[in-house]
Design a protein around this motif. Structure first.
Motif, mmCIF file in Angstrom:
data_model
loop_
_atom_site.group_PDB
_atom_site.id
_atom_site.type_symbol
_atom_site.label_atom_id
_atom_site.label_comp_id
_atom_site.label_asym_id
_atom_site.label_seq_id
_atom_site.Cartn_x
_atom_site.Cartn_y
_atom_site.Cartn_z
ATOM 1 N N GLU A 182 32.783 37.444 55.780
ATOM 2 C CA GLU A 182 32.800 38.643 54.961
ATOM 3 C C GLU A 182 33.693 38.394 53.752
ATOM 4 O O GLU A 182 34.878 38.097 53.901
ATOM 5 C CB GLU A 182 33.350 39.799 55.808
ATOM 6 C CG GLU A 182 33.259 41.166 55.206
ATOM 7 C CD GLU A 182 33.732 42.214 56.200
ATOM 8 O OE1 GLU A 182 32.934 43.106 56.552
ATOM 9 O OE2 GLU A 182 34.908 42.138 56.636
ATOM 10 N N GLY A 183 33.141 38.483 52.557
ATOM 11 C CA GLY A 183 33.900 38.194 51.351
ATOM 12 C C GLY A 183 34.130 39.440 50.510
ATOM 13 O O GLY A 183 33.628 40.523 50.803
ATOM 14 N N LEU A 184 34.911 39.257 49.453
ATOM 15 C CA LEU A 184 35.164 40.334 48.506
ATOM 16 C C LEU A 184 34.751 39.848 47.126
ATOM 17 O O LEU A 184 35.125 38.743 46.710
ATOM 18 C CB LEU A 184 36.643 40.721 48.499
ATOM 19 C CG LEU A 184 37.008 41.949 47.654
ATOM 20 C CD1 LEU A 184 36.441 43.216 48.294
ATOM 21 C CD2 LEU A 184 38.522 42.063 47.489
ATOM 22 N N ALA A 185 33.980 40.665 46.402
ATOM 23 C CA ALA A 185 33.482 40.294 45.082
ATOM 24 C C ALA A 185 33.984 41.267 44.027
ATOM 25 O O ALA A 185 33.875 42.486 44.187
ATOM 26 C CB ALA A 185 31.955 40.270 45.083
ATOM 27 N N PHE A 186 34.551 40.715 42.945
ATOM 28 C CA PHE A 186 34.970 41.485 41.782
ATOM 29 C C PHE A 186 33.940 41.246 40.677
ATOM 30 O O PHE A 186 33.704 40.099 40.280
ATOM 31 C CB PHE A 186 36.340 41.014 41.277
ATOM 32 C CG PHE A 186 37.473 41.205 42.246
ATOM 33 C CD1 PHE A 186 38.320 42.303 42.147
ATOM 34 C CD2 PHE A 186 37.717 40.272 43.247
ATOM 35 C CE1 PHE A 186 39.377 42.472 43.029
ATOM 36 C CE2 PHE A 186 38.779 40.428 44.128
ATOM 37 C CZ PHE A 186 39.607 41.534 44.023
ATOM 38 N N TYR A 187 33.356 42.313 40.168
ATOM 39 C CA TYR A 187 32.349 42.207 39.124
ATOM 40 C C TYR A 187 32.968 42.421 37.739
ATOM 41 O O TYR A 187 34.011 43.065 37.598
ATOM 42 C CB TYR A 187 31.242 43.240 39.342
ATOM 43 C CG TYR A 187 30.340 42.932 40.513
ATOM 44 C CD1 TYR A 187 29.066 42.408 40.320
ATOM 45 C CD2 TYR A 187 30.751 43.177 41.824
ATOM 46 C CE1 TYR A 187 28.221 42.132 41.392
ATOM 47 C CE2 TYR A 187 29.932 42.900 42.900
ATOM 48 C CZ TYR A 187 28.661 42.381 42.672
ATOM 49 O OH TYR A 187 27.847 42.100 43.744
ATOM 50 N N ARG A 188 32.291 41.916 36.732
ATOM 51 C CA ARG A 188 32.754 42.050 35.353
ATOM 52 C C ARG A 188 32.797 43.503 34.887
ATOM 53 O O ARG A 188 33.531 43.835 33.941
ATOM 54 C CB ARG A 188 31.848 41.246 34.408
ATOM 55 C CG ARG A 188 31.942 39.727 34.572
ATOM 56 C CD ARG A 188 30.902 39.036 33.698
ATOM 57 N NE ARG A 188 30.910 37.599 33.848
ATOM 58 C CZ ARG A 188 31.603 36.763 33.081
ATOM 59 N NH1 ARG A 188 32.350 37.247 32.110
ATOM 60 N NH2 ARG A 188 31.545 35.461 33.279
ATOM 61 N N ASP A 189 32.012 44.376 35.507
ATOM 62 C CA ASP A 189 31.993 45.786 35.090
ATOM 63 C C ASP A 189 33.044 46.638 35.810
ATOM 64 O O ASP A 189 33.101 47.850 35.628
ATOM 65 C CB ASP A 189 30.601 46.391 35.304
ATOM 66 C CG ASP A 189 30.207 46.479 36.783
ATOM 67 O OD1 ASP A 189 31.001 46.076 37.660
ATOM 68 O OD2 ASP A 189 29.074 46.940 37.061
ATOM 69 N N GLY A 190 33.888 46.000 36.643
ATOM 70 C CA GLY A 190 34.943 46.714 37.347
ATOM 71 C C GLY A 190 34.600 47.094 38.769
ATOM 72 O O GLY A 190 35.464 47.551 39.525
ATOM 73 N N THR A 191 33.350 46.875 39.173
ATOM 74 C CA THR A 191 32.959 47.141 40.557
ATOM 75 C C THR A 191 33.587 46.104 41.478
ATOM 76 O O THR A 191 33.685 44.922 41.134
ATOM 77 C CB THR A 191 31.422 47.064 40.699
ATOM 78 O OG1 THR A 191 30.829 48.000 39.803
ATOM 79 C CG2 THR A 191 30.994 47.367 42.132
ATOM 80 N N VAL A 192 34.015 46.542 42.645
ATOM 81 C CA VAL A 192 34.541 45.636 43.672
ATOM 82 C C VAL A 192 33.871 45.998 44.987
ATOM 83 O O VAL A 192 33.844 47.174 45.366
ATOM 84 C CB VAL A 192 36.070 45.756 43.824
ATOM 85 C CG1 VAL A 192 36.586 44.728 44.827
ATOM 86 C CG2 VAL A 192 36.769 45.585 42.471
#
Length: 332
Positions: A182-192
């Protein structure tokens, strides 16, 4: 570990029997020595010897079309009241404040540090590798990696270099694509968001706008609620590492709102100063800070927060840091 020693008195066997027994013992001892030697060599190679895959990460990221110039994405600091104290630093739309929280007393004292971060842009949250290199067993102190990258605030990352699995995307660049947990992703638009690494690929994530990933866990909060079963999750309990259960030093990242994060480091294993917390205790801390999503990072001796040029917390009550593979940071 305890070594028990004892001495016993035994009658001497007849010479022929003694010689045969001695030869058998020596042969067995030689086999054991060879076996231990092989195991030791394997363990050193697997957990100690550096295996460098990319020797100059800065150059590698600069060469990738998806990686912005590191020199143009950071923030610059204003006036602060000093590391470890209440205070804030803000510039270019990004603000950082760090505070210490002490709960309980005596042997039940828990001490932790909260960095409240509001990003002017999601890409202001960056990652850096120890020694500016990518690979296994490459380590450096969190504070040294932070200083090398002109960080205002930094915490330890997921210690990706301890393992060969996981999806590793840092600053928009793919470094590893071995989905396992299970990972965590930070998106360029601020979504996590928390995601299943085994259900996607690193390139698909980058194409969808992922800027950074972390691969440790477990997720602590989902929709603001404590995730069930987090006390039973095992992460990296193989040779050379410890279970993450029980009251331990911890590091976590939480999402309050878009581009609004809380980074938390809990000290532990220090009687009278901070006993550490369980996984549920960490989730409750993140919940109390208003996080709706929260994710556990590498802990124990790795749990470190750096702010404004100084080590903020006290890893393991020794005032010294343990080397780690990577950091999350906000630049000056």
């Amino acid at each position: 570990m305890t070594d028990d020693q004892h001495t016993s008195s035994m009658p001497q066997p007849p010479p022929p029997r003694r010689r045969r027994r001695r030869r058998t013992f020596l042969a067995g001892g030689l086999a054991l020595t060879l076996s231990l030697g092989g195991a030791t060599a394997w363990a050193l190679d697997r957990y100690v010897v550096e295996h460098v895959e990319i020797a100059d990460v800065a150059a590698y990221e600069a060469s990738q079309a998806s990686a912005p110039d590191p020199g143009t994405e950071g923030t610059s600091s204003g006036t602060s009241s000093g590391a470890g104290a209440d205070g804030s630093t803000s510039s270019d739309g990004t603000s950082v404040s760090v505070r210490q929280v002490v709960e309980g007393s005596g042997d039940d004292t828990v001490t932790y540090y909260v960095a409240d971060v509001v990003l002017g842009d999601a890409t202001d949250l960056r990652s850096a590798f120890a020694q500016n290199a990518f690979g296994e067993n490459i380590t450096e102190k969190t504070s040294d990696i932070a200083a090398d990258n002109d960080a205002l605030l930094a915490i330890n990352g997921d210690y990706y270099g301890f393992r060969s699995t996981g999806i590793v995307i840092r600053n928009g660049v793919v470094y590893r694509d071995e989905g396992a947990r299970e990972g965590l992703a930070f998106y360029r638009d601020g979504t996590v968001e928390v995601y299943d690494e085994t259900a996607t690929t690193a390139q698909e994530l980058v194409d969808a706008g992922v800027w950074n990933t972390l691969s440790f866990g477990p997720a602590l909060l989902d929709g603001g609620e404590v995730v069930d079963g987090i006390e039973d999750v095992e992460v990296d309990t193989n040779v050379g590492n410890h279970s993450i259960q029980g009251e331990q030093p911890r590091t976590a990242v939480g999402v309050v709102d878009q581009n609004h994060l809380v980074l938390v480091v809990v000290d532990g294993r220090s009687t009278g100063y901070s006993r550490g917390v369980t996984m549920t205790g960490l989730a409750e801390i993140m919940q109390g800070l208003g996080a709706t999503t929260a994710y556990n990072l590498d802990g124990g001796g790795s749990s470190t927060m750096y702010y404004d040029g100084e080590l903020v917390n006290d890893p393991l009550g020794r005032g010294a840091e343990r080397g780690t593979s990577d950091i999350l940071y906000v630049g000056e």
